[in-house]
Design an enzyme around this catalytic site. Structure first.
Site, PDB file in Angstrom:
ATOM      1  N   CYS A 156    -113.406 -79.376 -36.672  1.00 49.15           N
ATOM      2  CA  CYS A 156    -113.211 -78.049 -36.537  1.00 49.15           C
ATOM      3  C   CYS A 156    -112.993 -77.557 -35.090  1.00 49.15           C
ATOM      4  CB  CYS A 156    -114.289 -77.208 -37.083  1.00 49.15           C
ATOM      5  SG  CYS A 156    -114.446 -77.705 -38.920  1.00 49.15           S
ATOM      6  N   GLY A 181    -108.273 -76.418 -37.312  1.00 49.38           N
ATOM      7  CA  GLY A 181    -108.833 -75.943 -38.588  1.00 49.38           C
ATOM      8  C   GLY A 181    -107.934 -74.701 -39.024  1.00 49.38           C
ATOM      9  N   ASN A 202    -118.770 -78.794 -35.316  1.00 48.11           N
ATOM     10  CA  ASN A 202    -117.730 -79.797 -35.643  1.00 48.11           C
ATOM     11  C   ASN A 202    -118.043 -81.164 -35.710  1.00 48.11           C
ATOM     12  OD1 ASN A 202    -115.003 -81.236 -33.389  1.00 48.11           O
ATOM     13  ND2 ASN A 202    -115.064 -81.026 -35.412  1.00 48.11           N
ATOM     14  N   GLY A 203    -117.695 -81.634 -36.832  1.00 55.83           N
ATOM     15  CA  GLY A 203    -118.245 -83.029 -37.127  1.00 55.83           C
ATOM     16  C   GLY A 203    -118.883 -83.084 -38.545  1.00 55.83           C
ATOM     17  N   TYR A 248    -103.959 -87.399 -33.077  1.00 51.57           N
ATOM     18  CA  TYR A 248    -103.534 -86.526 -33.710  1.00 51.57           C
ATOM     19  C   TYR A 248    -104.092 -85.273 -33.723  1.00 51.57           C
ATOM     20  CZ  TYR A 248    -102.915 -83.495 -37.983  1.00 51.57           C
ATOM     21  OH  TYR A 248    -102.782 -82.391 -39.011  1.00 51.57           O
TER      22      TYR A 248
HETATM   23  O1  LIG Z   1     -99.585 -89.666 -43.883  1.00 52.21           O
HETATM   24  P1  LIG Z   1     -99.718 -88.417 -43.890  1.00 52.21           P
HETATM   25  O2  LIG Z   1    -101.117 -88.163 -45.035  1.00 52.21           O
HETATM   26  O3  LIG Z   1     -98.665 -87.420 -44.261  1.00 52.21           O
HETATM   27  O4  LIG Z   1    -100.570 -87.805 -42.348  1.00 52.21           O
HETATM   28  C1  LIG Z   1     -99.891 -87.929 -41.382  1.00 52.21           C
HETATM   29  C2  LIG Z   1     -99.085 -86.888 -40.897  1.00 52.21           C
HETATM   30  O5  LIG Z   1     -99.815 -85.703 -41.053  1.00 52.21           O
HETATM   31  C3  LIG Z   1     -99.833 -85.093 -39.629  1.00 52.21           C
HETATM   32  O6  LIG Z   1     -98.978 -84.231 -39.339  1.00 52.21           O
HETATM   33  P2  LIG Z   1     -99.222 -82.553 -39.717  1.00 52.21           P
HETATM   34  O7  LIG Z   1     -98.055 -81.863 -40.455  1.00 52.21           O
HETATM   35  O8  LIG Z   1    -100.433 -82.374 -40.275  1.00 52.21           O
HETATM   36  O9  LIG Z   1     -99.412 -81.882 -38.197  1.00 52.21           O
HETATM   37  P3  LIG Z   1     -98.295 -81.691 -36.914  1.00 52.21           P
HETATM   38  O10 LIG Z   1     -97.435 -80.725 -37.129  1.00 52.21           O
HETATM   39  O11 LIG Z   1     -99.106 -81.731 -35.804  1.00 52.21           O
HETATM   40  O12 LIG Z   1     -97.624 -83.134 -36.819  1.00 52.21           O
HETATM   41  C4  LIG Z   1     -99.514 -86.402 -38.758  1.00 52.21           C
HETATM   42  O13 LIG Z   1     -98.861 -85.938 -37.436  1.00 52.21           O
HETATM   43  C5  LIG Z   1     -98.717 -87.156 -39.575  1.00 52.21           C
HETATM   44  O14 LIG Z   1     -97.146 -86.547 -39.481  1.00 52.21           O
HETATM   45  N1  LIG Z   2    -114.098 -80.638 -39.537  1.00 58.56           N
HETATM   46  C1  LIG Z   2    -115.243 -80.491 -39.121  1.00 58.56           C
HETATM   47  O1  LIG Z   2    -115.776 -80.410 -38.010  1.00 58.56           O
HETATM   48  C2  LIG Z   2    -116.009 -79.708 -40.390  1.00 58.56           C
HETATM   49  C3  LIG Z   2    -117.448 -79.057 -40.100  1.00 58.56           C
HETATM   50  C4  LIG Z   2    -118.350 -79.222 -41.376  1.00 58.56           C
HETATM   51  N2  LIG Z   2    -118.580 -80.644 -41.743  1.00 58.56           N
HETATM   52  C5  LIG Z   2    -117.765 -78.359 -42.308  1.00 58.56           C
HETATM   53  O2  LIG Z   2    -117.279 -78.934 -43.356  1.00 58.56           O
HETATM   54  O3  LIG Z   2    -117.682 -77.292 -42.267  1.00 58.56           O
HETATM   55 MG   LIG Z   3     -97.215 -84.661 -38.154  1.00 54.82          MG
END
Ligand SMILES: O=P(O)(O)OC[C@H]1O[C@H](OP(=O)(O)OP(=O)(O)O)[C@H](O)[C@@H]1O
Ligand SMILES: NC(=O)CC[C@H](N)C(=O)O
Ligand SMILES: [Mg+2]
Length: 501
Positions: A2, A28, A101-102, A257
């Protein structure tokens, strides 16, 4: 992962918190919340949705006060219900609100202790509400009417003794100040900084340095693993190492990522780490496929762009933007539910045929997790007339669940779990596939800060740095949080809500 932020300012902080949350939106997209404190009163607004949808002018006008905290949520525990949007609030002692976050790994035990021994009630399934209650209980233990920095730091110390998992958290003690703390492995990122105003110095704590940059705050530094920072209402800053066993094992997936490329995490510029990932991946391609015959390198927007540019440079091959991204669709991976994720890939990306027709294309992504994105993208590349479609991932194969704040609870949903590279290539429809080696990924990040000797690489190697994650625990979260279970749970919990305005 988050996004969290806290500000102690010299005038109303509502707009600065809102702006910071907008900058952290990539961490998030499910819910957002802000709580401010003015003259011993709290003002809270939180709900499901993006920052721009949750806060309207009428909410902003009521969020008064010179200190406050904010949160953008990507659920990893409990459900997506608005009742679990953050910050959470507990009235005793002092009135404490918290943004986390976590993910805690011993939440079951803590929940039991909170109820049976601490005599506290937790109203949701969110681990963050548990974390808040542990902190509140420990702070109450000091028994003071007016807590000072020692009382706050003692409470953080006790949190470290009781809580396991990944947590970067920001809590506000009504009328007193804002405290930020980081788990003893430093799994999730958290930084703090300051800016000078004509009324004095203002402080900000945030998940990523980019929130400081954009708001004109100067980065002071990251919190160290186990460390806490406490800023009093009148602007005094205190820091203390609150863990006896603190050491760096930050989450490497932040660099792959999660984080924005313009953020600096633990002394490593994410952008440069991603460039190095591209360079190392190119070296591997040249080693393993010296006669690769690639005509063009195409990134899968957005996150892979940085490493793809450098990969193309090192291969000596043309780099082209072959996919156009719809800027109004958010990140796919952090959407709840496979159906939404699948649908959004098509809505989000469209191919420019010209770059594909009759060519051997190398598609680059930062990672392959469930395979949702790459399967569809490869198909699109073929439909656009590509001769051969090769695929590479700037991260190694994701084979194990994450338990520290990334929603990958189920090994069986991971496309590479129990599969070889060749099997994944076949499944996603690529002519061939190359993954980054884990040593190269670690090196790519470490070159930015050689003092970090260990990373949490659990999604790649199945080793969990907190040492408390066993098969039984993984089995339990897999059962409770796989996609099918979650879609049922979210319907059932949608109506729970105690307080909101
Ligand atoms: O194999 P998958 O389950 O599809 O996950 C991996 C993909 O998801 C993310 O992209 P996302 O669209 O979330 O964000 P971005 O626009 O920052 O690349 C990441 O960059 C990959 O492209
Ligand atoms: N991604 C997160 O950091 C999640 C924080 C918390 N565990 C929630 O689910 O709200
Ligand atoms: Mg992507």
């Amino acid at each position: 992962m988050c996004g969290i932020v806290g500000i102690v300012g010299k005038s109303n902080v509502n707009q600065a918190l809102y702006d910071a949350l907008t900058v952290l939106q990539h961490r998030g997209q499910d819910a957002a919340g802000i709580v401010t404190c003015d003259s011993g009163r709290l003002f809270l607004r939180k709900d499901n949705g993006l920052v721009r949808d949750v806060f309207h002018q009428r909410h902003m006008q009521r969020l008064i006060g010179n200190m406050g905290i904010g949160h953008v949520r990507y659920p990893t525990a409990g459900s997506s219900s608005s009742a679990e949007a953050q910050p959470f609030y507990v009235n005793s002692p002092y009135g404490i609100t918290l943004a986390h976050n976590g993910n805690l790994t011993n939440v079951e035990q803590l929940s039991r202790e909170i109820y049976e021994a601490d005599l506290r009630h937790v109203n949701t399934n969110s681990d963050s509400e548990v974390l808040l209650n542990v902190f509140a209980h420990e702070l109450a233990g000091g028994g003071k009417l007016r807590p000072n920095q020692d009382d706050i730091f003692n409470a953080v110390r006790a949190v470290h003794n009781r809580c396991r998992g990944g947590y970067a958290a920001i809590a506000m003690i009504t009328g007193y100040g804002v405290v930020g703390f980081r788990d003893p492995n430093g799994i999730r990122p958290i930084v703090f900084g300051k800016r000078d105003t004509e009324h004095g110095v203002e402080y900000m704590i945030a998940s990523e340095s980019v929130a400081l940059d954009v708001l004109g705050f100067e980065l002071i530094r990251d919190l160290e693993p186990g460390e806490a920072v406490y800023i009093t209402n009148d602007g005094q800053l205190h820091t203390l190492q609150c863990a006896t066993n603190g050491h760096y094992a930050p989450c490497i997936f932040e660099h792959v990522y999660l984080a924005r490329p313009d953020s600096m995490i633990d002394g490593v510029l994410v952008y440069k780490a991603r460039l190095r990932m591209g360079e190392k991946l190119a070296e591997k391609i040249l080693r393993e496929r010296p006669d690769h015959g690639i005509d063009v390198v195409i990134p899968i927007p957005d996150t892979s762009r940085t490493s793809a540019v450098e990969l193309a440079n090192h291969l000596g091959v043309k780099f082209r933007e072959g996919f156009v991204k719809n800027r109004y669709i958010g990140r796919t991976f952090i959407m709840p539910g496979q159906a939404a994720r699948k649908k959004s890939v098509r809505q989000k990306l469209n191919a420019i045929e010209l770059e594909f027709r009759g060519k051997n294309v190398m598609l680059v992504d930062d990672s392959i997790v469930r395979g949702t994105t790459c399967k569809q993208i490869i198909q699109m590349a073929r439909e656009a007339g590509a001769k051969n479609v090769y695929f590479c991932s700037a991260a190694p194969a994701v084979r194990y669940p994450n338990v520290y704040g990334i929603d990958m609870p189920s090994a069986h949903e991971l496309i590479a779990h129990g599969r070889t590279t060749e099997e994944v290539a076949e499944l996603i429809g690529a002519d061939w596939l190359i993954y980054q080696d884990l040593e190269d990924l670690v090196e790519a990040v470490r070159e930015g800060n050689p003092n970090i000797t260990e990373f949490d690489c659990s999604v790649f190697d199945g080793k969990y740095v907190t040492g408390d994650v066993n098969e039984a625990y993984l089995g339990k979260i897999e059962q409770a949080r796989n996609d099918a279970a979650m879609s049922q749970g979210n319907v059932a919990s949608a109506i729970i809500d105690l307080h909101n305005n």
